[in-house]
Design a protein around this motif. Structure first.
Motif, short mmCIF file in Angstrom:
data_model
loop_
_atom_site.label_atom_id
_atom_site.label_comp_id
_atom_site.label_asym_id
_atom_site.label_seq_id
_atom_site.Cartn_x
_atom_site.Cartn_y
_atom_site.Cartn_z
N GLN A 157 1.86 -2.94 -27.11
CA GLN A 157 0.78 -2.52 -26.22
C GLN A 157 0.73 -0.99 -26.11
O GLN A 157 -0.35 -0.39 -26.17
CB GLN A 157 0.96 -3.14 -24.83
N ALA A 170 -0.65 0.52 -29.33
CA ALA A 170 -2.11 0.38 -29.41
C ALA A 170 -2.80 1.43 -28.54
O ALA A 170 -3.81 2.02 -28.94
CB ALA A 170 -2.51 -1.03 -28.98
N ARG A 171 -2.23 1.67 -27.33
CA ARG A 171 -2.84 2.68 -26.44
C ARG A 171 -2.73 4.06 -27.07
O ARG A 171 -3.69 4.84 -27.06
CB ARG A 171 -2.13 2.66 -25.08
N GLU A 184 -2.57 4.80 -30.22
CA GLU A 184 -3.47 4.90 -31.36
C GLU A 184 -4.89 5.23 -30.90
O GLU A 184 -5.59 6.02 -31.54
CB GLU A 184 -3.44 3.60 -32.16
N ASP A 185 -5.32 4.61 -29.78
CA ASP A 185 -6.65 4.93 -29.24
C ASP A 185 -6.72 6.40 -28.83
O ASP A 185 -7.70 7.10 -29.11
CB ASP A 185 -6.96 4.03 -28.04
N GLU A 186 -5.67 6.87 -28.15
CA GLU A 186 -5.65 8.26 -27.70
C GLU A 186 -5.63 9.23 -28.88
O GLU A 186 -6.28 10.29 -28.86
CB GLU A 186 -4.44 8.50 -26.79
N ARG A 218 -6.82 8.73 -31.98
CA ARG A 218 -8.12 8.76 -32.66
C ARG A 218 -9.16 9.50 -31.82
O ARG A 218 -10.06 10.15 -32.35
CB ARG A 218 -8.56 7.34 -32.97
N GLU A 219 -9.04 9.39 -30.50
CA GLU A 219 -9.96 10.12 -29.63
C GLU A 219 -9.72 11.62 -29.75
O GLU A 219 -10.68 12.41 -29.84
CB GLU A 219 -9.77 9.67 -28.18
N ASP A 240 -11.73 7.95 -36.82
CA ASP A 240 -10.77 6.92 -37.16
C ASP A 240 -10.07 7.31 -38.48
O ASP A 240 -10.72 7.76 -39.41
CB ASP A 240 -11.50 5.58 -37.34
N LYS A 244 1.32 13.36 -29.50
CA LYS A 244 1.01 11.92 -29.49
C LYS A 244 1.48 11.25 -30.77
O LYS A 244 1.96 10.11 -30.76
CB LYS A 244 -0.50 11.71 -29.30
N TRP A 256 4.05 8.17 -31.11
CA TRP A 256 3.65 6.96 -31.85
C TRP A 256 4.68 6.62 -32.93
O TRP A 256 5.08 5.47 -33.08
CB TRP A 256 2.27 7.20 -32.48
#
Length: 989
Positions: free
Chosen positions: A617, A620-621, A623-625, A627-628, A633, A683, A687
């Motif tokens: 989890q 995944a969070r 990875e979103d941060e 890419r933002e 992507d 980040k 990761w």
């Protein structure tokens, strides 16, 4: 190839003979410079007893040349013979490409004086000694080879150099004397995947790191062979490169086409080199006995001189047998089966065992003799009846030593059964006792459905008394797995010598200690590989399904090689001062580690599953941060795509370039960017760390839980690091981070059995304490004696601030410097670690050395010692070698110097915990405690004990660990051990 003695090829040849080469002649061309380097790195160090002059490579060359003249084996004796040397470093290739051979390290200091001695040796043999200014030896060899071939003669190039393989073909072969192997066209195909006439094309693509030939990035041997096989030659390949489907391969071939063409020119041998010495003048001439034996006597080659004198029919030079002055020997060093003539033995082992002289001479003489005994796998015996086994065991008892190889049916010794055991009593002979071989997947292992072998119960019943007999020395390379698997049968191996650990004690930092690599280096013999025996990948089979005949070859060879390795290396230890290291730090630790591996540790499978889900989890969070922050992507795991985001799109500064020209996105580069205040690199680091913890531990650990014990059994490697630190593998439990929340969560999954507790006993700042002792720094010594916070004290000394109420940030800086100094940290490294300007970091280090001048003196002393001797030593005599420390490459030299500073500190700390581990099991037994030692993680030991014994166990552990240096050494600072008990590892730590 079998070894046979033939009449001397030089017999009756008058000195000064000139004879054109033609049909029926056999021309031998020795790549002399290449052989010298190979002999230097492969053979044990040897110095002249009278003055310490290095002569190991000279001895190896002389032995090779004499054997070549006397024992040509299946090759015809030479009619023409020349030793060809490199004369200078600058050739036409340097004019074409300035980087040619630019990355070669400095010639080892103790090899430099041996080059002129080898030339003297060649002349003493009355062999043509050829070199030419401005030309490489390879080009001279190529020119002579083609001239001889065109004249109708056969040519043998004495070398294993891949650059010469382009010459192989009808009439020309290569001969690797160290492996006793002929390299013909088939051998070239095996090496390059193409025939000799295509070798140049392949080399143009792959380049050559040793000669700094660039080639094409990303193309290895297999790919190059496929491409040349498909397109025929380099020019056609480059012309049709746009047709290639693989994008990266296509792009590189187009971009680096000129580089490939240049590389082809660099690797192509010049067959038109002007020859100052005509081929006719290389005709074999008889050596003058007086000149040759005089040279060998001057070199003090005792055994080789006698052998050559006998071969020439000449008297042994006078004075050769006069005893050399040696240090008085200690009884414990020499009263050993190795020095004794085995009772009732005959043949090579008796001949080898009775050799006298100094230990170093003994090792060299044994190497000479053992090299002459071929590895003949066909000679190894398969034992399938108990009567024959009993005979061999009785012979082993009579001899008092035997080499063994214990073969398991799978890699993990805790999940293995014994498939068979091989033993060797004398070099060149071995016997394999198959016990549990079976047919699998329709395989016929020899003998039909009933395989001829001795059942394990019967065989082990006969073997157990010998294996446990302290009066019979068992020689086993990498013995610990054998101890573990035999322990499953209730057999406790006793009186074991491990040649791998002997090699490690002698040559840490300058040799590979594994049995196959050491056998190749010492004896020039290539052992059967795992691939050759059991296969690889999905087609691999367990050893107990290997054909018994093949198993006999593999296991017998291991026992034979282990015996030879032991016979050659063991005598070196006293003369090189490492006997105590082996006998007190290596040999006794092996059975202790075997018991720890058998004990294992319990892991909570359910907790790992919960952690894995939680990590997923968080990943995944992140990875979103990521890419933002990147604004698009992309594949976060791709260094190339990440580099494009960071350095092309976001235009971040920094990021050194890799060999391929891309910007580096390794941890150091990302940490530097994160320290500069950039969020995306930080980040990415988070990761990567979490993804690694998930894949390496929470996902992988359950697969390591043993079905029988329900516990995880890591395997320890003793001869892995250069400093004596242990390594842990399958699984590696030494890399679980202790400073991160996630790492600590993983440690919580390591738990005690019901009714028991885990105990962590951890040395407090042991490396800083060792440094305070070695640098003899009064301030640090007093601080440790007073039990002060060492980092706060350092900050107070450096920055002039009181310890009371100290800013945590100031203490943190002092802590970073304290530990950084141990690893030879630079201002650049400290600046990156603390996030401060480089100048400020440099000022911190300067102030540190001003306040603690003894540490600066220690560092300079260690660098000087390493440059002078090639090694540094721990407090307990462990030698850590840095043979390349005098390189002219400043970056490499700096790395070696930093390592030389750290090695005595880290190595001494590792030696201290080894000494403690060796003593603790006996101390626990003497105290009547049931506690078991389970794990070692750097400076920490983990125990499992009944809850009611926790306090007594901690007391024993602390006492042993804190007193571990005694009686060998009394540290000037006290050691401190923190111990705690809990139901899981994290809570105990």
């Amino acid at each position: 190839m079998t070894t046979k003695t033939t009449k001397s090829a030089t017999a009756g040849k008058p000195a000064g003979l000139s004879k054109p080469a033609g049909p029926g002649d056999h021309v031998y061309l020795i790549d002399a410079s290449g052989y010298i380097f190979r002999a230097y790195h492969a053979l044990p160090p040897l110095t002249r007893p009278s003055d310490g002059l290095p002569i190991g490579a000279v001895h190896g060359f002389c032995a090779m040349l004499w054997k070549l003249l006397r024992d040509a084996d299946e090759l015809a004796p030479p009619t023409h013979l020349a030793a060809i040397f490199d004369k200078s470093e600058h050739t036409f290739r340097n004019d074409l490409y300035q980087g040619y051979k630019a990355n070669r390290s400095e010639t080892p200091e103790d090899l430099v004086p041996q080059f002129p001695l080898v030339r003297d040796a060649v002349r003493a043999f009355n062999v043509a000694c050829i070199e030419k200014l401005g030309y490489e030896a390879d080009d001279l060899i190529a020119t002579y080879a083609l001239e001889a071939k065109n004249a109708g003669a056969d040519v043998t190039i004495v070398s294993s150099d891949k650059d010469l393989m382009q010459l192989v073909g009808p009439g020309i072969v290569m001969y690797d004397t160290m492996k006793n192997k002929v390299i013909d066209e088939e051998g070239v195909v095996e090496k390059f995947g193409v025939p000799p006439d295509k070798v140049i094309e392949v080399q143009a693509l792959i380049g050559d790191t040793s000669d700094n030939v660039p080639g094409v990035p990303g193309i290895g041997v297999k790919t190059a062979a496929l491409l040349i096989g498909e397109y025929g030659d380099l020019d056609t390949l480059l012309a049709r490169a746009p047709e290639i489907k693989q994008q990266k391969r296509r792009e590189n071939l187009i971009e680096f086409a000129d580089q490939a063409r240049l590389s082809r020119t660099l690797v192509t041998l010049d067959t038109q080199t002007p020859l100052d010495v005509p081929l006719a003048e290389t005709a074999v001439r008889a050596p003058e006995p007086e000149a040759l034996l005089g040279f060998m006597r001057e070199m003090e080659f005792t055994t080789l001189t006698k052998r050559v004198a006998e071969g020439l029919g000449a008297p042994v030079p006078e004075g050769l047998d006069k005893p050399k002055k040696t240090a008085r020997k200690k009884k414990d060093d020499y009263d050993h089966p190795l020095r004794q003539s085995p009772r009732g033995a005959s043949g090579p082992s008796r001949d080898i065992a009775v050799q006298g002289g100094s230990p170093r001479e003994l090792a060299a003489e044994r190497l000479d003799r053992i090299e002459d005994i071929p590895f003949d796998r066909a000679a190894y015996e398969t034992v399938t009846d108990t009567a024959r086994l009993s005979e061999l065991l009785e012979a082993a008892r009579e001899q008092a030593f035997v080499a063994l190889s214990v073969k398991r049916d799978r890699a993990d010794p805790m999940a293995s059964d014994v498939a068979g055991i091989a033993l060797s009593l004398t070099p060149g002979q071995a016997a394999y006792i198959p016990m549990a071989h079976r047919a699998g997947d329709g395989l016929d292992l020899g003998g039909g459905p009933e395989i001829a072998q001795i059942p394990p119960v019967e065989a082990l019943k006969l073997l157990k008394p010998l294996l446990e007999d302290e009066a019979v020395l068992k020689i086993i390379a990498d013995a610990k797995p054998a101890m573990v698997v035999l322990g499953r049968y209730g057999i406790a191996l006793d009186s074991v010598d491990d040649p791998t650990l002997i090699s490690y004690a002698l040559d840490a930092g300058r040799s590979d200690h594994s049995l196959p690599k050491r056998t190749a280096a010492l004896f020039g013999h290539a052992c059967l590989t795992e691939k050759e025996v059991v296969g690889t990948g999905k087609s691999a089979i367990p050893f107990d399904q290997v054909d018994v005949a093949r198993a006999t070859e593999a296991a017998g060879e291991e026992a034979d090689a282990g015996l030879r390795m032991w016979m050659v290396l063991k005598p070196r230890m006293p003369s090189e001062g490492v006997t105590a290291v082996y006998e007190t730090l290596e040999r006794p630790l092996e059975p202790v580690l075997a018991e720890m591996e058998r004990a294992g540790i319990k892991v909570d499978r359910a907790m790992l599953a919960r952690l894995s889900g939680s990590f997923a989890q968080t990943i995944a969070r992140l990875e979103d941060e990521i890419r933002e922050l990147a604004g698009e992507d992309f594949n976060i795991g791709s260094p190339k795509q990440l580099g494009e985001i960071l350095f092309d799109k976001m235009s971040l500064a920094g990021g050194r370039k890799t060999k391929t020209g891309a910007r580096s996105t390794d941890a150091a580069a990302l940490e530097e960017l994160a320290a500069a205040g950039h969020d995306l690199p930080q980040k990415i680091l988070e990761w990567r760390q979490l993804a690694k913890l998930k894949s390496t531990y929470t996902d992988a650990l359950p697969a390591y839980i043993n079905e029988e014990t329900g516990r995880v059994h890591t395997r320890y490697v003793l001869a892995s690091t250069t400093t004596g630190r242990l390594a842990s593998q399958e699984p590696n439990l030494q890399n679980i981070p202790v400073r991160t929340k996630e790492g600590r969560e993983i440690r919580k999954a390591f738990v005690a059995e019901p009714g028991k507790t885990l105990i962590s006993a951890d040395y407090s700042q042991i490396e800083l304490r060792v440094l305070a002792h070695m640098a003899d720094t009064p301030t640090l010594r007093q601080a440790f004696a007073d039990g002060l916070d060492i980092h706060a004290m350092t900050a107070s000394e450096m920055f002039g601030v009181p310890i009371e109420g100290m800013d945590p940030g100031v203490r943190r800086r002092a802590k970073a410097i304290n530990f950084g100094i141990i690893y030879g940290i630079s201002a650049v490294g400290l600046a990156a670690q603390l996030g401060i300007p480089r100048g400020e970091a440099a000022a911190y280090i300067k102030t540190y050395f001003e306040r603690f001048p003894g540490i600066k003196d220690y560092m300079e002393q260690m660098k000087a010692e390493a440059r002078h001797s090639g090694y540094v030593s721990t407090l307990f005599g462990r030698k850590v070698h840095y043979p390349e420390i005098n390189t002219k490459n400043p970056s490499l030299r700096g790395n070696y110097e930093r390592a030389a500073i750290n090695a005595p500190i880290q190595g001494s700390a590792a030696d201290i915990i080894r000494r403690a581990m060796i003593r603790i099991p006996g101390a626990l037994r003497d105290a009547g405690l049931k506690a078991r030692m389970l794990l070692q993680v750097h400076d920490e030991l983990i125990f499992e004990a009944p809850e009611e014994e926790a306090e007594k166990t901690m007391k024993v552990a602390r006492e042993i660990m804190e007193a571990a240096p005694a009686p060998a050494l009394e540290l000037k600072v006290p050691l401190k051990v923190d111990a705690r008990a809990a139901d899981n590892w994290e809570a105990a730590h």
